[in-house]
Design a protein around this motif. Structure first.
Motif, PDB file in Angstrom:
ATOM      1  N   LEU A 164       1.090  17.405  -7.154  1.00  0.00           N
ATOM      2  CA  LEU A 164       1.431  16.069  -6.668  1.00  0.00           C
ATOM      3  C   LEU A 164       2.314  15.367  -7.682  1.00  0.00           C
ATOM      4  O   LEU A 164       2.222  15.646  -8.888  1.00  0.00           O
ATOM      5  CB  LEU A 164       0.163  15.225  -6.481  1.00  0.00           C
ATOM      6  N   THR A 182      -3.147  22.079  -6.182  1.00  0.00           N
ATOM      7  CA  THR A 182      -2.205  21.250  -5.434  1.00  0.00           C
ATOM      8  C   THR A 182      -1.336  20.485  -6.426  1.00  0.00           C
ATOM      9  O   THR A 182      -1.853  19.898  -7.369  1.00  0.00           O
ATOM     10  CB  THR A 182      -2.958  20.250  -4.530  1.00  0.00           C
ATOM     11  N   ILE A 218      -1.804   9.659   0.311  1.00  0.00           N
ATOM     12  CA  ILE A 218      -0.980  10.172  -0.795  1.00  0.00           C
ATOM     13  C   ILE A 218       0.325   9.389  -0.875  1.00  0.00           C
ATOM     14  O   ILE A 218       0.772   8.984  -1.954  1.00  0.00           O
ATOM     15  CB  ILE A 218      -0.710  11.672  -0.610  1.00  0.00           C
ATOM     16  N   GLN A 219       0.916   9.109   0.293  1.00  0.00           N
ATOM     17  CA  GLN A 219       2.156   8.317   0.294  1.00  0.00           C
ATOM     18  C   GLN A 219       1.904   6.907  -0.221  1.00  0.00           C
ATOM     19  O   GLN A 219       2.770   6.310  -0.882  1.00  0.00           O
ATOM     20  CB  GLN A 219       2.736   8.277   1.709  1.00  0.00           C
ATOM     21  N   THR A 269       2.199   7.052  -3.925  1.00  0.00           N
ATOM     22  CA  THR A 269       3.389   7.648  -4.534  1.00  0.00           C
ATOM     23  C   THR A 269       4.676   6.950  -4.108  1.00  0.00           C
ATOM     24  O   THR A 269       5.751   7.465  -4.353  1.00  0.00           O
ATOM     25  CB  THR A 269       3.480   9.150  -4.176  1.00  0.00           C
ATOM     26  N   PRO A 296      -4.858   8.871   7.586  1.00  0.00           N
ATOM     27  CA  PRO A 296      -4.648  10.298   7.338  1.00  0.00           C
ATOM     28  C   PRO A 296      -4.446  10.568   5.847  1.00  0.00           C
ATOM     29  O   PRO A 296      -3.797   9.767   5.162  1.00  0.00           O
ATOM     30  CB  PRO A 296      -3.376  10.621   8.135  1.00  0.00           C
ATOM     31  N   PRO A 297      -4.982  11.664   5.327  1.00  0.00           N
ATOM     32  CA  PRO A 297      -4.850  11.944   3.891  1.00  0.00           C
ATOM     33  C   PRO A 297      -3.407  11.902   3.382  1.00  0.00           C
ATOM     34  O   PRO A 297      -3.159  11.396   2.289  1.00  0.00           O
ATOM     35  CB  PRO A 297      -5.463  13.332   3.749  1.00  0.00           C
ATOM     36  N   MET A 298      -2.453  12.406   4.154  1.00  0.00           N
ATOM     37  CA  MET A 298      -1.063  12.366   3.699  1.00  0.00           C
ATOM     38  C   MET A 298      -0.572  10.922   3.580  1.00  0.00           C
ATOM     39  O   MET A 298       0.191  10.601   2.670  1.00  0.00           O
ATOM     40  CB  MET A 298      -0.168  13.176   4.632  1.00  0.00           C
ATOM     41  N   LYS A 299      -1.006  10.051   4.476  1.00  0.00           N
ATOM     42  CA  LYS A 299      -0.626   8.634   4.374  1.00  0.00           C
ATOM     43  C   LYS A 299      -1.222   8.018   3.102  1.00  0.00           C
ATOM     44  O   LYS A 299      -0.594   7.168   2.470  1.00  0.00           O
ATOM     45  CB  LYS A 299      -1.108   7.867   5.601  1.00  0.00           C
TER      46      LYS A 299
END
Length: 337
Positions: free
Chosen positions: A15, A13, A333-334, A337, A328-331
């Protein structure tokens, strides 16, 4: 091109570099940050007003120091407490004390002159002076991060980011004298932060969250430093910590192992069963606030906030704990970042 470097990323992945939203840089942190994929550190300073951090920032930018890009705040500006010994905890850290509008404006202007990127305020600054500080900082292009025990007031004043779980937790206690006493007792060592969380009032979370969402105030929970021994991932956390601590190439100071181990020893060995249950109750309330904040559309960021653990790694641990809380995992990550 014929001479291009090709990296085979099959099965991996990709990132962007992570951003530590609340760091306290020390001279051995740089390579630790890079090793863990964190390429920017918001250095929310405690002890000095810029020369050392500025040297790190410039040295890194010149390629002379291996480490993350640095956004620095210098010392926090703040007000004077009213008759509680706990304030020594803040003045010992050499916060800049301001008592009127002119002093506030000059202190903020001085930050800009020193090359600071962020203004940090402590919780003792009155809201009327906080509003002046925010307006001056914004006029100079500087965002404002704050310790708080009145998050609604700070959100209305225009603060950009609130730091730590305890800021929102204390702000959930509507009776101001009780809120302030809990906050000052924590600073004064009367009650541990791990235990103070049990007093957060979940029925008032919506009022705090609503103000933050309305004004788009970001929040950095930094929960890993205190509560990671209670995480469902604690065993994995310990394994990763020891992999780094036991690596002879890491060459970390012995104090890093001491502060990392102490977090687990304190909760799991030194606390009585009653204290441990109280800490777990506080952790559940912290998880509830994180979950409700993100569900309401709040802007989450994360930070390591050492030294009660390992700089940089604490941020990864905090992100995992946010996901455990329902983010949520994407949140997550945000948030990094």
């Amino acid at each position: 091109p014929a001479d291009a470097q090709v990296i085979d990323a099959k099965g991996k992945t990709v990132l962007p570099g992570f951003i530590d939203g609340h760091g306290h840089l020390e001279d051995f942190h740089g390579e630790l940050y890079l090793h863990l994929g964190i390429t920017t550190c918001a250095n929310i300073e405690l002890y000095q007003d810029g020369p050392w951090t500025l040297a790190q920032k410039q040295g890194t930018a010149l390629g002379k120091i291996r480490g993350p890009r640095i956004w620095m705040s210098g010392r926090a500006i703040g007000g004077v407490s009213t008759g509680h010994d706990a304030f020594g905890s803040r003045t010992a850290r050499d916060n800049i004390i301001v008592t009127n509008a002119d002093e506030v404006r000059r202190s903020v202007q001085r930050k800009k002159e020193l090359g600071c990127d962020i203004l940090k305020m402590n919780e003792f600054l009155s809201l009327d002076l906080a509003k002046i500080a925010v307006d001056e900082a914004h006029a100079l292009g500087m965002p404002v991060a704050a310790h708080s025990w009145d998050v609604v007031g700070h959100a209305n004043a225009g603060v950009d980011a609130i730091e730590h779980i305890w800021s929102v937790g204390y702000s959930s206690i509507p009776y101001a004298p009780a809120r302030r006493k809990l906050a000052e007792d924590r600073l004064g060592g009367v009650i541990d932060q791990e235990l103070a969380g049990a007093y957060y009032q979940t029925e008032n979370f919506d009022a705090v969250i609503g103000a933050m969402v309305e004004h788009q105030v970001a929040w950095t929970p930094t929960i890993a430093k205190w509560l990671r021994p209670l995480s469902a991932s604690a065993e994995r956390f310990r394994k990763r910590e020891n992999e780094i601590l036991n690596d002879p190439n890491a060459d970390l100071p012995a104090a890093v192992r001491a502060v990392t181990d102490n977090s687990y020893d304190k909760l799991l060995k030194r606390y009585t069963p009653v204290q441990l249950d109280q800490a777990k109750a506080g952790y559940e309330k912290a998880q509830e606030f994180i979950r409700r904040f993100v569900q309401a559309g709040g802007i989450l960021k994360e930070g390591s906030d050492p030294p009660r653990g390992m700089a940089a790694l604490l941020m990864h641990q905090a992100l995992a704990m946010d996901v455990e809380a329902g983010v949520p995992p994407m949140k997550a990550i945000q948030a990094a970042t």
